[in-house]
Design an enzyme around this catalytic site. Sequence first.
Site: not given
Length: 339
Positions: A175-176, A228, A242, A246
């Site tokens: 999960d980044v 990241f 997730s 945006h």
Amino acid sequence: MTGTPSAWQLLAPVIDLVTPLAVRAAASLGVADHLADGPVPVAELARRCEADPDALGRLLRHLACHGVFTEPAPGTFGTNELASLLRSGHPAGMRAGLDLAGFGGQMDLAFTGLLHTLRTGGPAWETVFGAPFWEYLAANPAMGASFDATMAAGTDYAADLAAGYDWSGARHVVDVGGGTGELLAAVLTAHPGLRGTLVDLPATVRRGRDHLAARGLGDRCDVAGQSFFDPLPSGGDVYVLSSVLHDWADRDATTILRRCAEAAGRDGRVLLTQEHGTEGADRAEMDLRMLVLCGGRERGLDDYTALAAEAGLTVAAVHTTPLGQVLIACAPVPGTHLS
């Protein structure tokens, strides 16, 4: 006989700032929590909230006129269905999201700098709070923690994502930019055969490690405290972004995607999720919000397809969950060398 509505009445639904701020103030004071056992006279309620009785009474009377809270007797206030959404323990997490002392309320106040954004095309956060969005959070640990808590609110959405994708072919999920691990916890809980890695900045993953351990998942999940934009931990089958992209303009979003593609390799997948649909009023509001806060933007499927291609990926499948979240599964383009 009712006369013709005035210009003020016609515009009222879209110009009112009093009611939205009143709701946030009530959430900040924890009013709904103090009314959990039933209606309370305003003097006693003000004592519990550490507020001025007259001012609190005026606030709640205004909100009761708008259907939030009730006034069953003069000067006595209670909750109703809408007001109950502001309780601290409600799974929707609205109180944390609206608290004027926390990130949720501060985020909305950034719109006082909207004219700066309209004149320059850049985010307004720095002009309102004195530093760019991410730098401000890093320099203010309490606000950074509040940001993490706001991002983790809404466990129903995490469960929706955990159930909305076929994880059967995966063994290890990364999960980044996963915050404190609410989504990863939901995925690992729903799928006991999976292992996970949580990637986020060091202070955030420290909180995430505690959160995952409290959920009984510490032995199935590693954490990586890093940006990241740097090379990501390898070995995962699915790399999840997730509601991350945006936050960023196209150039940075492509770099993040490319890092995921590099780590996933030829057999892995990159899964993009967005809480809001790609069309309509939700997208329009969030598109403006992301620009004002941090220079990001909302995107449609064509936009994500183009970003994926720039990062050496192709869109393999698109799903919409029962709660309307969009999942875009990306696979490496055959023959592409990412590293």
